[in-house]
Design a protein around this motif. Structure first.
Motif, PDB file in Angstrom:
ATOM      1  N   ALA A 133      -1.644   9.064  -3.347  1.00  9.89           N
ATOM      2  CA  ALA A 133      -0.513   9.984  -3.255  1.00  9.89           C
ATOM      3  C   ALA A 133      -0.039  10.027  -1.816  1.00  9.89           C
ATOM      4  O   ALA A 133      -0.804   9.732  -0.890  1.00  9.89           O
ATOM      5  CB  ALA A 133      -0.933  11.385  -3.698  1.00  9.89           C
ATOM      6  N   GLU A 134       1.236  10.363  -1.650  1.00 10.46           N
ATOM      7  CA  GLU A 134       1.770  10.633  -0.310  1.00 10.46           C
ATOM      8  C   GLU A 134       1.956  12.146  -0.241  1.00 10.46           C
ATOM      9  O   GLU A 134       2.815  12.701  -0.929  1.00 10.46           O
ATOM     10  CB  GLU A 134       3.096   9.902  -0.094  1.00 10.46           C
ATOM     11  N   ILE A 135       1.125  12.772   0.553  1.00 11.37           N
ATOM     12  CA  ILE A 135       1.081  14.231   0.561  1.00 11.37           C
ATOM     13  C   ILE A 135       1.927  14.793   1.702  1.00 11.37           C
ATOM     14  O   ILE A 135       1.794  14.377   2.855  1.00 11.37           O
ATOM     15  CB  ILE A 135      -0.383  14.724   0.666  1.00 11.37           C
ATOM     16  N   LEU A 153       0.797  -1.236   0.000  1.00 14.05           N
ATOM     17  CA  LEU A 153       0.000   0.000   0.000  1.00 14.05           C
ATOM     18  C   LEU A 153       0.826   1.283   0.000  1.00 14.05           C
ATOM     19  O   LEU A 153       0.300   2.358   0.289  1.00 14.05           O
ATOM     20  CB  LEU A 153      -0.955   0.000   1.206  1.00 14.05           C
ATOM     21  N   HIS A 154       2.113   1.202  -0.357  1.00 16.70           N
ATOM     22  CA  HIS A 154       2.953   2.406  -0.343  1.00 16.70           C
ATOM     23  C   HIS A 154       4.115   2.213  -1.319  1.00 16.70           C
ATOM     24  O   HIS A 154       5.129   1.594  -0.979  1.00 16.70           O
ATOM     25  CB  HIS A 154       3.453   2.642   1.091  1.00 16.70           C
ATOM     26  N   VAL A 155       3.950   2.719  -2.538  1.00 16.33           N
ATOM     27  CA  VAL A 155       4.967   2.531  -3.585  1.00 16.33           C
ATOM     28  C   VAL A 155       5.234   3.853  -4.306  1.00 16.33           C
ATOM     29  O   VAL A 155       4.303   4.576  -4.655  1.00 16.33           O
ATOM     30  CB  VAL A 155       4.491   1.476  -4.622  1.00 16.33           C
ATOM     31  N   HIS A 156       6.503   4.141  -4.528  1.00 18.30           N
ATOM     32  CA  HIS A 156       6.901   5.326  -5.304  1.00 18.30           C
ATOM     33  C   HIS A 156       7.370   4.902  -6.687  1.00 18.30           C
ATOM     34  O   HIS A 156       8.115   3.933  -6.819  1.00 18.30           O
ATOM     35  CB  HIS A 156       8.031   6.078  -4.595  1.00 18.30           C
ATOM     36  N   THR A 157       6.949   5.637  -7.698  1.00 18.81           N
ATOM     37  CA  THR A 157       7.426   5.397  -9.058  1.00 18.81           C
ATOM     38  C   THR A 157       8.365   6.548  -9.459  1.00 18.81           C
ATOM     39  O   THR A 157       8.632   7.443  -8.646  1.00 18.81           O
ATOM     40  CB  THR A 157       6.267   5.362 -10.073  1.00 18.81           C
TER      41      THR A 157
HETATM   42 ZN   LIG Z   1       6.849   7.179   0.837  1.00 17.44          ZN
END
Ligand SMILES: [Zn+2]
Length: 201
Positions: free
Chosen positions: A66-68, A6-10
């Motif tokens: 998104a991670e805000i 549940l937490h992935v950066h591209t």
């Molecule tokens: Zn992150």
């Protein structure tokens, strides 16, 4: 049962080397983690392309998000297909989340860019209790916070490179449907699990 990172950066985050294509290929190859949330820093730009690529495979799914970066710490919004309007204060982010029936998650509360005990001042939907980049003690503190606030706990790798993907994952009692997954997490039908190495690159 759904198994989801549940937490992935591209590459749409300036500090990640994971192409949307690489994320999708990893889910295709993985034995059981078939769902991932794309949570880039302050943008939802990778969500559409990632979902489009994933749509070629019936057994995998991308959750947009998104991670805000709020002034007090990072908040993950799951289900978001667009960004809330600025300024990205916690209040604005939470209003946006409620209005659009999304899910707010306190990201790695006891690590850099985490909001720590400040999370107690707001009504979030969940706490990230297992983050692949956090120390065991920071994750343990996050777990205690979730217990104290009686909130569900999620797990995500916080991957910035391919080898980090799916290192931890969430087990969710839901079908392969974004809304159903978000509702299940809200209702606490989620468990955070460390991964055994289950994929070879
Ligand atoms: Zn992150």
């Amino acid at each position: 049962m759904i198994y989801a990172d549940l937490h992935v950066h591209t590459t749409y985050s300036n500090d990640s080397s994971i192409l949307p294509k690489t994320l999708v290929e990893t889910l295709v190859k993985h034995n059981f983690v078939k769902v991932a949330a794309v949570t880039d820093h302050d943008t939802v730009k990778a969500c559409n392309i990632s979902r489009q690529l994933a749509s070629a495979y019936p057994d995998i799914m991308i959750i947009p998000g998104a991670e805000i970066s709020t002034p007090v710490g990072d908040v993950i919004v799951l289900g978001a297909e667009e960004m809330p309007s600025q300024p990205w204060t916690v209040e604005n982010v939470l209003d946006f989340t409620r209005e659009n029936n999304l899910l707010s998650v306190v990201a790695h509360p006891y690590r850099e860019y985490g909001m720590g005990d400040t999370a107690k001042n707001y009504e979030f939907d969940a706490i990230e209790i297992l983050n692949g980049g956090s120390s065991p003690s920071a994750n343990e503190e996050a777990r205690e916070l979730a217990k104290l606030l009686e909130l569900p706990g999620t797990a995500g790798s916080d991957a910035h490179q391919q080898s980090d993907l799916c290192m931890v994952y969430s087990q969710i009692q839901a079908e392969m449907d974004v809304d159903e997954i978000l509702q299940a997490i809200k209702r606490g039908l989620v468990k955070a699990s460390p991964s055994s190495r289950s994929i070879r690159f």
